[in-house]
Structures are given as structure tokens and as C-alpha cells.
Design a protein around this motif. Sequence first.
Motif, PDB file in Angstrom:
ATOM      1  N   ALA A 143      -2.355   9.569  -7.559  1.00 45.88           N
ATOM      2  CA  ALA A 143      -2.797   8.586  -8.558  1.00 45.88           C
ATOM      3  C   ALA A 143      -3.632   7.468  -7.953  1.00 45.88           C
ATOM      4  O   ALA A 143      -4.519   6.921  -8.617  1.00 45.88           O
ATOM      5  N   VAL A 144      -3.364   7.126  -6.696  1.00 44.70           N
ATOM      6  CA  VAL A 144      -4.040   5.982  -6.072  1.00 44.70           C
ATOM      7  C   VAL A 144      -5.164   6.473  -5.163  1.00 44.70           C
ATOM      8  O   VAL A 144      -4.913   6.996  -4.073  1.00 44.70           O
ATOM      9  N   GLN A 145      -6.382   6.302  -5.603  1.00 46.65           N
ATOM     10  CA  GLN A 145      -7.551   6.677  -4.812  1.00 46.65           C
ATOM     11  C   GLN A 145      -8.059   5.519  -3.969  1.00 46.65           C
ATOM     12  O   GLN A 145      -8.644   5.724  -2.911  1.00 46.65           O
ATOM     13  N   ASP A 146      -7.845   4.308  -4.472  1.00 40.99           N
ATOM     14  CA  ASP A 146      -8.290   3.096  -3.774  1.00 40.99           C
ATOM     15  C   ASP A 146      -7.142   2.093  -3.807  1.00 40.99           C
ATOM     16  O   ASP A 146      -6.835   1.528  -4.857  1.00 40.99           O
ATOM     17  N   GLU A 147      -6.514   1.863  -2.659  1.00 41.71           N
ATOM     18  CA  GLU A 147      -5.342   1.002  -2.616  1.00 41.71           C
ATOM     19  C   GLU A 147      -5.642  -0.434  -3.023  1.00 41.71           C
ATOM     20  O   GLU A 147      -4.762  -1.154  -3.503  1.00 41.71           O
ATOM     21  N   ASP A 148      -6.874  -0.883  -2.837  1.00 41.55           N
ATOM     22  CA  ASP A 148      -7.239  -2.259  -3.181  1.00 41.55           C
ATOM     23  C   ASP A 148      -7.446  -2.454  -4.678  1.00 41.55           C
ATOM     24  O   ASP A 148      -7.559  -3.586  -5.145  1.00 41.55           O
ATOM     25  N   SER A 149      -7.513  -1.350  -5.433  1.00 40.58           N
ATOM     26  CA  SER A 149      -7.819  -1.462  -6.865  1.00 40.58           C
ATOM     27  C   SER A 149      -6.582  -1.421  -7.746  1.00 40.58           C
ATOM     28  O   SER A 149      -6.692  -1.538  -8.962  1.00 40.58           O
ATOM     29  N   VAL A 150      -5.397  -1.245  -7.139  1.00 42.83           N
ATOM     30  CA  VAL A 150      -4.177  -1.160  -7.933  1.00 42.83           C
ATOM     31  C   VAL A 150      -3.080  -2.030  -7.330  1.00 42.83           C
ATOM     32  O   VAL A 150      -3.095  -2.346  -6.149  1.00 42.83           O
ATOM     33  N   GLY A 192       0.826  -1.201   0.000  1.00 39.19           N
ATOM     34  CA  GLY A 192       0.000   0.000   0.000  1.00 39.19           C
ATOM     35  C   GLY A 192       0.855   1.243   0.000  1.00 39.19           C
ATOM     36  O   GLY A 192       2.082   1.193  -0.135  1.00 39.19           O
ATOM     37  N   LEU A 193       0.201   2.397   0.184  1.00 37.08           N
ATOM     38  CA  LEU A 193       0.912   3.673   0.135  1.00 37.08           C
ATOM     39  C   LEU A 193       1.963   3.786   1.234  1.00 37.08           C
ATOM     40  O   LEU A 193       3.059   4.308   1.011  1.00 37.08           O
ATOM     41  N   ALA A 194       1.634   3.289   2.405  1.00 34.11           N
ATOM     42  CA  ALA A 194       2.561   3.414   3.531  1.00 34.11           C
ATOM     43  C   ALA A 194       3.870   2.685   3.246  1.00 34.11           C
ATOM     44  O   ALA A 194       4.957   3.211   3.501  1.00 34.11           O
ATOM     45  N   GLU A 195       3.779   1.463   2.720  1.00 35.97           N
ATOM     46  CA  GLU A 195       4.981   0.691   2.430  1.00 35.97           C
ATOM     47  C   GLU A 195       5.758   1.308   1.273  1.00 35.97           C
ATOM     48  O   GLU A 195       6.995   1.206   1.211  1.00 35.97           O
ATOM     49  N   ALA A 196       5.057   1.945   0.348  1.00 32.55           N
ATOM     50  CA  ALA A 196       5.717   2.523  -0.827  1.00 32.55           C
ATOM     51  C   ALA A 196       6.326   3.887  -0.552  1.00 32.55           C
ATOM     52  O   ALA A 196       7.049   4.421  -1.395  1.00 32.55           O
TER      53      ALA A 196
END
Length: 334
Positions: free
Chosen positions: A227-234, A191-195
Motif C-alpha cells: 500500500a505504501v509506495q512513498d513513505e513521505d506521502s502517508v 516508516g515501514l521499518a518501524e511498523a
Amino acid sequence: MKNKLTVCCGTTCYLASGNRIDRLEQLIEQEFGTEIEIVPSACLGQCMKHQAPPPFVKYNNEIIPNATNENIIKELKKSGGYHILGADINNRNEIATSLDVDEYYKFPYATNDAYIPFILDFCREHKVEYYYAVIDKEVTSISRNREKFEAIGTKICVANYEFVEVCHYKDRFSKWIKENIPEIAIRTYEGLAEAKNAAYPLFIKPTEGVASTGCRRIDSYEELCLAVQDEDSVVIQDFVDGQNITVDCFRNKKTGQKAQAQRRELLRNSNGCGIAVEIFKDEKLERICDYLIEALDLNGTVNIEFFSTANGYKIIEINPRLSAGAIYSCMAGL
């Protein structure tokens, strides 16, 4: 009465064909079912009668020279022993290849709840014997409902659902690769946190994608957050710089027969389709692909995409369908 295809097995034709009658039988069965009977002949006596090169076959009473498997299929299609129905979500005048089919129909979106009932009714009404699906989401829906199509006499020409389910959803596939063959995996981030502290650039793609839509390079964490609005969708992964490789893979689960054709994509269009390619063969890549289709128990046809890098092959994804460039594999003799 069946139509008859007589195959010359004389020395010249035998050597010119590479003795590939077994592959010819498979292709004809796939295209025409049991409508055509293949009969071997000691010699058709055509070598001295034609300027065209061998091998020769005879379809009913017509001689076909230069009889590669692909040419044979083309000639058989010219005989009119088939009827092709084509379909798309767009109107016929918007689809150039609609001119290649005998009849054209407009279908609903594969994501529509009415899609499967519509297709079942269509196949029943039009007595469809073989149904090919080439859009990923359509392949998933069709494969999941295979038994319903078999019940009405329609053979679904897509991979088995167990295989499709793993490969279609890119997040599940990334986890499977990491667990089963990590040396070809591209690093992914949960997810965003890890990235946040990753070494940029990164790359994102939808968990359910079509024709590279939504895939893009990301150069900073700030850009990623936008760019990422929904972490589960990408799927978020490292950006890999390498040459695109596509491998068309075929496997018959029942018989264990398998084949593959590897190609380097020298030019690609905006949809990620190779428009200029080089056919090659690498034994290491062959072993990787064999492992993948056997471990996932493929029954059908798929295409596997890789990057060729300084650190070896890195897998992009497996598309559980015929590739857009499948014609190159046919031209290569597969």
C-alpha cells in the motif's frame, strides 16, 4: 441608508431568545458586513398579535416571529440584500447545490499554479467582498495569500495560515500533538521499518488528504508494503476502534471569543461525513479543544475529529475549515 433590524427586548422575547443579541450581531456581521443596523426595542407589542411563538424582530417593516439567529439570517437572505457566487471544478449540472447560488462558475484545481492568480482576478472583476473556501488544499492556498486578497478588498473567510499550516499536513500535526498533548495522540510510525513489528491492524492516511480519500485499514506488514509506495506521502498509525466525534470550533484571536459544538456521528457516509448525529457536551472534551485552538492560536473556524475510546479521547485530525456537518452546529444554536 442601512437596513434596520429591530430586536424586541420585552420580557417574553428576552427570555425566549436567551439574550443572545451579541451572537446575532456577530452572525449578521459575518453574513452581511455593515449593511444591517441592529436596534433594540423595549417591546414590539407582537405577543398578542401572533399565533407564532416569540421572540420577535422587525426587519425594516416586516415582523419575523420565532426569531432564532438561524431563522433571522434565513429571512434576511430572502430580502435579496446579498448575491452569492458559487464555484467548483465540475460543471454546474454535476453539482446539486449549484441551484442554491445566484451565479455559478467553473474554477481550476487548487493545486494548479494558475489558481491564485485566477481567483484574484475573479474576485477583482466580480467585486467579491467575502470568499469562503471549503476544500482543504484550497484553504491552504487561500490562507497563505490572505494579504493579496485584502489588497483588492476581498475578505478571506478561512483560518489564519499559521494554524492551517500545522493542521493541514497530517505528519506535522501528528508530531505537534505528540509533543504538546500526548495523552490524546494516536501512536504513529516513522516508516515501514518501524511498523514491521507493530501490532496490527494499522491505519494509513495521506499527509495531504481530502474527504478520507486514501485512508484505509492495514491488516499485515505485507499489505502495508504493497500500500505504501512513498513513505513521505502517508502517515502510518495504530488502528483505533472508537466512536467518531466531531467538534466545530470558533475563535476570534483579537477578542478572545470562542465557542464550540460537539457531536457524536451515529452514521457516516463513505466520505467520512456524519449524516446522523447526536449533539452533546462533555467538559473534558471542551477543555481539550480549548487548549488546542489556543495553543495553535486559531483565528477562524475549524473542525476537530476524535475517537471516543475506553482509554479516553484520541485525536484524529484538525480540518482547518468549516466541517461538512456544520449545519448541525447551526441547528444546535451555535
